[in-house]
Design an enzyme around this catalytic site. Structure first.
Site, short mmCIF file in Angstrom:
data_model
loop_
_atom_site.label_atom_id
_atom_site.label_comp_id
_atom_site.label_asym_id
_atom_site.label_seq_id
_atom_site.Cartn_x
_atom_site.Cartn_y
_atom_site.Cartn_z
N GLN A 38 0.82 -1.20 0.00
CA GLN A 38 0.00 0.00 0.00
C GLN A 38 0.86 1.26 0.00
OE1 GLN A 38 -3.21 -1.93 2.97
NE2 GLN A 38 -3.68 0.19 2.54
N GLU A 51 -13.24 5.46 3.95
CA GLU A 51 -13.25 4.83 5.27
C GLU A 51 -14.41 5.30 6.14
OE1 GLU A 51 -9.26 5.94 6.10
OE2 GLU A 51 -8.48 4.09 5.26
N ARG A 69 -9.60 -0.08 7.15
CA ARG A 69 -10.57 0.80 6.50
C ARG A 69 -10.99 1.95 7.41
NH1 ARG A 69 -14.42 -1.02 1.75
NH2 ARG A 69 -14.90 1.03 0.97
N CYS A 70 -9.99 2.55 8.04
CA CYS A 70 -10.27 3.78 8.78
C CYS A 70 -8.96 4.50 8.89
CB CYS A 70 -10.82 3.49 10.17
SG CYS A 70 -9.61 2.77 11.27
#
Lengths: 806, 283
Positions: free
Chosen positions: A237, A760, A384-385
């Site tokens: 990522q 997110e 996902r935050c």
């Protein structure tokens, strides 16, 4: 040539720029199975690596005997810590300032830990050889409970740190303590709470879970001994950060390392960190001189690569008796597992947890977070935050509900009373953030109206009466959430990872015929960057999005950037894209002025062209300008039309939203059914409404998974109990409800195009919305707090403990 | 997730498959749909050296509806789910099959594999006991029949001999009302608790009942006590409670990720009560 000019509207539509629900350009290949993922990479002579992993959670490794494995035809090497030690690669630094064993160095600290790396001619032989490596262990006492880890007589987990009272983030208070991190004013918070009419305190656990991307982690390392160049293709990522870390670790000059992230099948934070598999594959390739592939399987992914959450949050909130919040205090025990391998900005070991005052104007607050070692896998990534934001949102949104119950007040009204008002922005929070913008009341009223909130509450009251009268066994829960995120890390002055500032970048080349390529420091893992960044650029430069290629993920070609996580791509790289586009336009204006024989200031920008003010029939389109830039000698102006921008954001962005979940609960079986889910998001300027809706649907589904079933659970001796997708809950279409999406649009005042990031938000807001629905269903019967995941038996137990089973 | 080395066999006749089993003994396993065995092999919890694939045995396929119902062991769950004759003759079969796994698994997973594996989580063993089915086993010495109610000994242990292959399943056309009720965490999951119920009713009273429970012990649980509690009643609240009490005395659930024992016992009762209500309504 200027006569057939299409209208401004037609030309705008033709650009497919910001605001257009443009179809995702990536999907043609993804939906046809034509993506190119790391496991699709096949290089000549490539070998395969596989790990011998520890079955024990805490044990001394007394011997490793690879003889039988090495005797298997096709096995090339078996690496152990002893082999890596001369290279000083048996341990590696983590992104959080700790160190982590690459291969077991004398002991293992969690089940699934990497013990030896087998390299073989194919993956089948490698798997057979893994079974043949004989490892002897001597059990040590296991600690899976972070509170027990902090007891005086708890076993020492990290013997390598024994006697070190100072960690990467200040003093260590115990041999299993990692750090304490604080924000806010403790005295002020305690004084405010102490003097308040109503106080509630609750321990709220946000369980350990896992990002579980569809594609697991892996890489192909390829050392070219002729030119001395190392190429690593992998599920990264943050490819540029991996290159820098690989250079620092290996001693190979950074210009001789090329890191490529090919298509990535979801990341969700799981692919930010640096894993032993990468190091071992690189070493194996250097040793053997041929490419080495390592790809973990699903069980390895769940068991050993980065988990998320595992926060024990003791929250206290106080208010006046008419519901005005006066103070907030939180203490968190953060279970980081065996090594502190969180992927937070370095100065924030608890991430941005101190956004936990949420959407509310709370005058005094204090938070303290203690990081703790246990015999569990390392991680603590932002699933996902943004960093620890979902934990913060969950805590405050639970506390609001608990406070509302204590006050005997409607929870929607309690929020309304305490929201930061639109005219208070920019708003300084008691925990030190400057919220850039927001209009919470407008969003909230819109959401309540959309679901018919008053009617729902009336229906719920009737349902409770029916339940008590024995007419039904189902309860109705109305789950409210108003969340505020903090994304777009971030300003270099306080955000860095391993010292690298968290700017991002975009480099644009306009081709002579008016099409373009733009390269960014980020990397899409499904977010649709190739679609949306082209749209930003289309609006800025007047080149149709369909004529712009977006390329990311190759460190030899893309400009340096910190990668994609924490909803930072649009706030940071998206801003860089807009700024680079503006540089292009600035040069284009000079060229146009020359071509039209007017002064720069006599031109105005008109969708895809510069036109002469007051004589708009005289213009030069961006395509004409690009051609001239390469083919015409223009005095005082260099040929070409390129630009690069490195964007250091002045502040974070603060997306927010109002979510409402209406849930039916069967008190006898613990089953739930989601009747309605309404999600209003305000992510500022909306670049592609369709991509936003897809992001919201996906994020809500992951939130559903977390709230209603997902966990990485351990037994008392540290065995992972949820190591396969049979037990680790990934919702299918069947479990996934319909979602209604909605929006308000409050642009960020400091972002070049006002965008804030959205990927997110649905996870941050969704988890408390689902969980609050469960709690709300039982509020009338006295439930205060029940920990997630709300799977069948845990909901059943709520009902059972409240005496609802007769 | 890579299995060990094995030899693959694909016999064309049952006799050939039996001969392979005989030749390789406990080093061999037959594979039907493969949705239990292959994952176990990938986890290396099973490591047969010889894998005997039954996909080539057309004689083991098909559904015949007569006075008796005969289902070939290699018939898939999808075929059971979509067979119109079976839907009419024994509708409980489709109701159960629909709740097994997901469509992809049902295209390959077979009824024979589902029962012969002896996995207490599988749905068909309990249902077969409810229907009082008989299993035909082919071995070196010919075929024999075993009642489903006598087949399951403990988890993954059945009365099937190592050299035998389950070839078909027979049961009498059921009469009366039916229900297969299953609580599971998600699509693809085994039952937290499931109940198979067949009830014959005359004049508003139960004349015969059969009740079997799934995944609440190391074998399917046929509860004669529960069936007896319903017989002669109109399935009123007291009779249902008596049936649930009798069933709960017969099951022996263990704690796992689906929940603790207390929860499982309770929901087993809820599921059975719902199954009885639906079956009685349909009778």
């Amino acid at each position: 040539m200027n006569e057939m000019t299409p209208s401004r509207e037609e030309r705008t539509a033709n650009l497919k720029g910001t605001g257009c629900a443009r179809k995702r350009v990536e999907d043609a290949r993804f939906t046809q199975g034509k993506g190119n993922y790391v496991d699709d990479v096949k290089l000549p002579g490539m070998l395969f690596g596989d790990f011998v992993r520890s079955p024990h959670a805490h044990a001394r490794v007394t011997s490793i005997d690879p003889a039988a494995a090495l005797a298997l035809p096709g096995v090339v090497a078996v690496l152990t810590a002893k082999d890596l030690e001369p290279l000083n690669l048996h341990w590696m630094p983590t992104l959080a300032g700790d160190r982590q064993m690459v291969l077991a160095d004398g002991k293992v600290l969690f089940q699934g830990q990497e013990v030896a790396f087998v390299v073989a001619e194919d993956r089948y032989i490698a798997a057979d050889a893994v079974d043949l490596v004989e490892v002897e262990y001597e059990d040590l006492p296991v600690v899976v409970d972070p509170y027990k880890a902090l007891e005086d007589d708890a076993p020492v987990l990290r013997e390598d740190l024994e006697g070190q009272d100072e960690g990467a983030h200040g003093p260590r208070r115990h041999h299993n303590h990692i750090f304490r991190w604080e924000a806010g004013d403790r005295e002020a918070a305690e004084a405010a709470i102490g003097g308040s009419e109503v106080v509630v305190s609750e321990r709220i656990y946000y369980q350990r879970t896992h990002p579980c991307p569809l594609e697991t982690c892996g890489c192909v390392a390829s050392m070219d001994k002729v030119n001395g160049k190392l190429t690593v293709r992998g599920t990264f990522q943050a490819p540029h950060v991996v290159r820098t870390v690989a250079s620092l670790l290996s001693g190979i000059d950074e210009h001789n390392i090329r890191v490529i992230s090919p298509d990535i099948g979801g990341g969700f934070g799981n692919k930010v960190g640096v894993y032993p598999g990468y190091v071992c594959a690189i070493v194996a390739s250097i040793v053997t001189g041929v490419p080495v592939k390592w790809v973990e399987d699903r069980m390895e992914n769940l068991m050993a690569t980065a988990f998320a959450r595992d926060y024990w949050m003791d929250g206290t909130i106080s208010a006046t008796k008419d519901g005005r919040i006066t103070g907030l205090k939180a203490h968190v025990i953060a279970d980081h597992g065996a090594f502190d391998a969180c992927a937070d900005p370095t100065k924030f070991p608890a991430g941005f947890f101190h956004i936990c005052t949420g959407s509310y104007d709370i005058p005094a607050a204090h938070v303290a977070v203690d990081g703790v070692y246990t015999n569990k896998a390392p991680g603590g990534v932002a699933y996902r935050c943004s960093f620890r934001v979902t934990e913060a949102a969950y805590m405050i949104e639970r506390l609001i509900e608990i406070l509302a119950a204590k006050l005997d007040m409607d929870a929607a009204e309690l929020r309304r009373i305490n929201f930061i008002k639109a005219d208070q922005f920019p708003y300084q929070s008691a925990l030190g953030w400057e919220y850039d913008s927001g209009d919470y009341h407008t969003a909230w009223e819109k959401a309540l109206r959309a679901v018919g909130y008053e009617g729902l509450r009336a229906e719920q009251a009737q349902r409770i009466a029916d339940f008590k009268a024995g007419k039904t066994r189902k309860l109705l829960g109305i789950g409210l959430t108003h969340f505020t995120e903090i994304v777009g890390a971030g300003p270099v002055k306080n955000c860095d990872i391993l010292g690298m500032g968290m700017f991002d970048s975009c480099e644009i080349r306009i081709h002579p015929t008016g099409s373009a390529i733009a390269r960014l420091g980020t990397i899409s893992q499904g977010q649709g960057h190739a679609t949306t960044f082209a749209q930003i650029l289309a609006s800025e430069t007047g080149i149709p999005a369909d004529q712009i290629t977006i390329e990311e993920g190759d460190t030899d070609t893309a400009p340096y950037g910190l990668g994609t996580y924490g909803s930072r791509s649009t706030p940071v790289a998206g801003a860089a894209t807009a700024m680079a586009g503006r540089k292009i336009r600035a040069k284009a204006q000079m060229i146009a002025a020359y071509l039209l024989e007017v002064h720069d200031d006599d031109l105005e920008w008109d969708v895809d062209r510069f036109a002469v003010k007051g004589a708009t029939e005289r213009f030069k389109t961006m395509a004409e300008i690009a051609y001239a830039a390469y083919n015409q000698a223009i005095p005082g102006i260099e040929p070409g039309l390129e630009a690069v921008s490195y964007y250091d954001p002045p502040n974070m962005t603060y997306p927010f939203g109002a979510y409402i979940c209406v849930m039916e609960i069967d008190v006898d079986t613990g089953e739930h059914g989601i009747r309605q889910f309404y999600a209003l998001d305000d992510c500022g300027t909306r670049i592609n409404p369709m991509v936003i809706e897809g992001q919201v649907h996906g994020g809500l589904t992951e939130a559903l998974a977390i709230a209603m079933g997902q966990e990485i659970a351990y037994d008392d001796i540290g065995n992972v109990k949820t190591g396969t997708l049979m037990d680790f809950f990934l919702p299918t279409a069947w479990e996934t409800p319909n979602y209604t999406t909605d929006w308000t649009e409050t642009p960020s005042p400091h972002h070049p195009i006002g965008a804030k990031g959205v990927g997110e938000s649905p996870n941050v807001g969704g988890v408390p919305a689902f969980s609050n629905a469960v709690h709300d269903a039982f509020r009338a019967f006295g439930l205060t707090q029940s920990h997630m995941p709300h799977d069948h038996w845990r909901i059943w137990k709520i009902a059972h403990d409240l005496g609802l089973h007769g | 997730m890579i299995p060990g080395v094995f030899e693959y066999h694909r016999p064309g006749a049952v006799a050939e498959a039996v001969a392979l089993l005989r030749a390789h003994g406990d080093e061999a396993r037959v594979v039907a749909g493969g949705h239990s065995l292959i994952p176990m092999m990938k986890l290396r919890m099973a490591a047969p050296e010889h894998l005997i694939d039954l996909q080539g045995l057309d004689e083991l396929r098909g559904i015949e509806i007569g006075a008796e119902i005969r289902i070939g062991a290699m018939t898939t769950q999808h075929e059971i789910l979509t067979h119109s004759g079976l839907a009419e003759a024994a509708p409980i079969m489709a109701e159960a099959a629909r709740q097994i796994a997901d469509p992809q698994v049902r295209y390959l997973g077979t009824i024979g594999g589902n029962v012969a594996n002896g996995d207490p989580g599988n749905d068909m063993p309990g249902l077969m006991q409810c229907l009082d089915a008989r299993f035909t086993l082919a071995g070196p010495d010919g075929t024999r029949e075993v009642a489903a109610r006598d087949f399951f000994e403990s988890a993954f242990m059945t009365t099937r001999e190592e050299e035998e292959i389950l070839t078909s399943i027979n049961f009498a056309r059921p009469t009366g009302g039916w229900a297969y009720e299953k609580l599971k965490r998600k699509i693809g999951d085994y039952a937290t608790a499931a109940a198979a119920v067949q009830i014959a009713v005359e004049g508003g009273k139960v004349t015969a009942a059969a009740i079997a429970m799934t995944n609440l012990s190391d074998v399917p649980v046929l509860s004669a006590g529960a069936a007896a509690a319903l017989t002669g009643t109109g399935c009123g609240p007291e009779a249902v409670k008596a049936a649930v009490d009798a069933m709960q005395a017969d099951i022996d659930p263990v704690e796992d990720n689906r929940g603790p024992v207390e929860f499982k016992r309770h929901v087993a009762g809820v599921i059975l009560a719902r199954a009885i209500a639906r079956a009685f309504e349909r009778a």
